[in-house]
Design a protein around this motif. Structure first.
Motif, short mmCIF file in Angstrom:
data_model
loop_
_atom_site.label_atom_id
_atom_site.label_comp_id
_atom_site.label_asym_id
_atom_site.label_seq_id
_atom_site.Cartn_x
_atom_site.Cartn_y
_atom_site.Cartn_z
N ASP A 184 0.80 -1.22 0.00
CA ASP A 184 0.00 0.00 0.00
C ASP A 184 0.83 1.28 0.00
O ASP A 184 0.37 2.31 -0.49
N PHE A 185 2.04 1.20 0.57
CA PHE A 185 2.82 2.44 0.74
C PHE A 185 4.24 2.34 0.17
O PHE A 185 5.03 3.26 0.37
N SER A 186 4.55 1.26 -0.52
CA SER A 186 5.86 1.08 -1.14
C SER A 186 7.00 1.10 -0.13
O SER A 186 8.11 1.50 -0.45
N ASN A 187 6.70 0.64 1.09
CA ASN A 187 7.75 0.49 2.10
C ASN A 187 8.35 -0.90 1.95
O ASN A 187 7.77 -1.88 2.43
N ARG A 188 9.46 -1.02 1.28
CA ARG A 188 10.01 -2.33 1.01
C ARG A 188 10.35 -3.06 2.30
O ARG A 188 11.07 -2.53 3.16
N ALA A 189 9.85 -4.26 2.46
CA ALA A 189 10.00 -5.01 3.70
C ALA A 189 11.32 -5.77 3.72
O ALA A 189 11.72 -6.35 2.71
N PRO A 190 12.01 -5.78 4.87
CA PRO A 190 13.22 -6.60 4.98
C PRO A 190 12.86 -8.08 5.02
O PRO A 190 11.73 -8.45 5.35
N SER A 191 13.80 -8.92 4.71
CA SER A 191 13.57 -10.36 4.77
C SER A 191 13.41 -10.81 6.21
O SER A 191 14.04 -10.26 7.12
N MET A 192 12.57 -11.80 6.42
CA MET A 192 12.45 -12.39 7.74
C MET A 192 13.70 -13.21 8.05
O MET A 192 14.24 -13.88 7.17
N PRO A 193 14.21 -13.16 9.27
CA PRO A 193 15.40 -13.93 9.61
C PRO A 193 15.13 -15.43 9.56
O PRO A 193 14.01 -15.88 9.80
N THR A 194 16.15 -16.19 9.23
CA THR A 194 16.04 -17.64 9.17
C THR A 194 16.80 -18.26 10.34
O THR A 194 17.60 -17.60 11.00
N GLY A 195 16.54 -19.54 10.58
CA GLY A 195 17.27 -20.27 11.61
C GLY A 195 17.00 -19.80 13.02
O GLY A 195 17.88 -19.88 13.88
N LEU A 196 15.79 -19.29 13.26
CA LEU A 196 15.47 -18.82 14.61
C LEU A 196 15.33 -19.99 15.56
O LEU A 196 14.73 -21.02 15.24
N ALA A 197 15.90 -19.82 16.76
CA ALA A 197 15.90 -20.90 17.74
C ALA A 197 14.49 -21.15 18.25
O ALA A 197 13.68 -20.24 18.38
N ARG A 198 14.22 -22.40 18.53
CA ARG A 198 12.92 -22.79 19.11
C ARG A 198 13.12 -23.13 20.57
O ARG A 198 14.04 -23.84 20.93
N ALA A 199 12.24 -22.61 21.42
CA ALA A 199 12.33 -22.90 22.85
C ALA A 199 12.00 -24.37 23.11
O ALA A 199 11.13 -24.94 22.47
N ARG A 200 12.70 -24.97 24.06
CA ARG A 200 12.49 -26.38 24.38
C ARG A 200 11.66 -26.57 25.64
O ARG A 200 11.44 -27.69 26.07
N HIS A 201 11.25 -25.47 26.24
CA HIS A 201 10.47 -25.56 27.47
C HIS A 201 9.02 -25.21 27.18
O HIS A 201 8.69 -24.70 26.12
N LYS A 202 8.17 -25.48 28.15
CA LYS A 202 6.77 -25.13 28.01
C LYS A 202 6.63 -23.63 27.93
O LYS A 202 7.18 -22.89 28.77
N VAL A 203 5.90 -23.14 26.97
CA VAL A 203 5.86 -21.70 26.72
C VAL A 203 4.68 -21.06 27.42
O VAL A 203 3.69 -21.71 27.75
#
Length: 207
Positions: A184-203
């Motif tokens: 809508d506003f031509s604000n070019r979006a940055p790429s989403m980061p990859t390889g984000l860590a996943r929590a191993r505990h109950k969230v």
């Protein structure tokens, strides 16, 4: 865009001290024609390395086609409001409230450090609990300044405070918010980061 150049010039700034002496300071300027309007622009810096960093970042944005006038750029908070307006009336009220809890609490911020219920109550009422502490998130950042690295740090913060479920849900909403702003506003979006860590505990969930 071709033939775009940024020149760095220098000048000496004079400043009178309390004892009457005059101190000399170097001042550096980035001079260029604004890519969209071709108007002359001049940005001042106290250090050459800051001027060079600005020049390099500006050249990269123009080369990638992602340049926009930072004075007119929306903030992440404004992009969130625009996104929510498109949802209002198109989703159930309960769904919309769920969106608001996540995007206000875990994207816009500030993020209340506390329990899930305390954050939900604060999002709904705007009244923080006694002795509340907050963490600044993305709301104040202009879309023209938002980077993949910033999103990575933000996601890590939300994961640590709220758990991976909320962080990943917020990331999904953020991706949609940025895509709409780009459309809508031509604000070019940055790429989403990859390889984000996943929590191993109950969230702990925001909603």
């Amino acid at each position: 865009m071709t033939n775009f150049n940024v020149s760095i010039t220098t000048a000496t700034r004079r400043r009178k001290l309390r004892d009457g002496k005059v101190a000399l300071y170097p001042q550096y300027y980035c001079e260029y024609r604004e890519p969209l309007t071709q108007k002359r622009r001049r940005r001042a810096f106290n250090r050459r390395k800051d001027a060079e960093a600005f020049r390099n970042a500006l050249l990269l944005k123009v080369a990638e086609g992602s340049y926009m006038d930072e004075r007119k750029a929306q903030t992440v908070a404004q992009a969130i409001e625009h996104w929510l307006q498109t949802k209002d009336g198109n989703v159930k009220p309960s769904t919309l409230m769920g969106y608001k809890v996540v995007v206000f609490g875990a994207i816009r911020g500030p993020l209340l450090m506390g329990s899930r219920q305390e954050r939900a109550d604060y999002t709904e009422t705007g009244t923080p609990p006694k002795n509340a502490r907050f963490i600044k998130l993305l709301g104040h950042i202009k879309l023209s300044d938002l980077t993949t690295a910033m999103i990575r740090v933000w996601h890590k913060t939300v994961t640590e405070q709220c758990g991976s479920y909320t962080a990943n849900r917020a990331k999904s909403h953020l991706k949609s918010i940025l895509a709409l702003a780009e459309e809508d506003f031509s604000n070019r979006a940055p790429s989403m980061p990859t390889g984000l860590a996943r929590a191993r505990h109950k969230v702990r969930r925001l909603s």
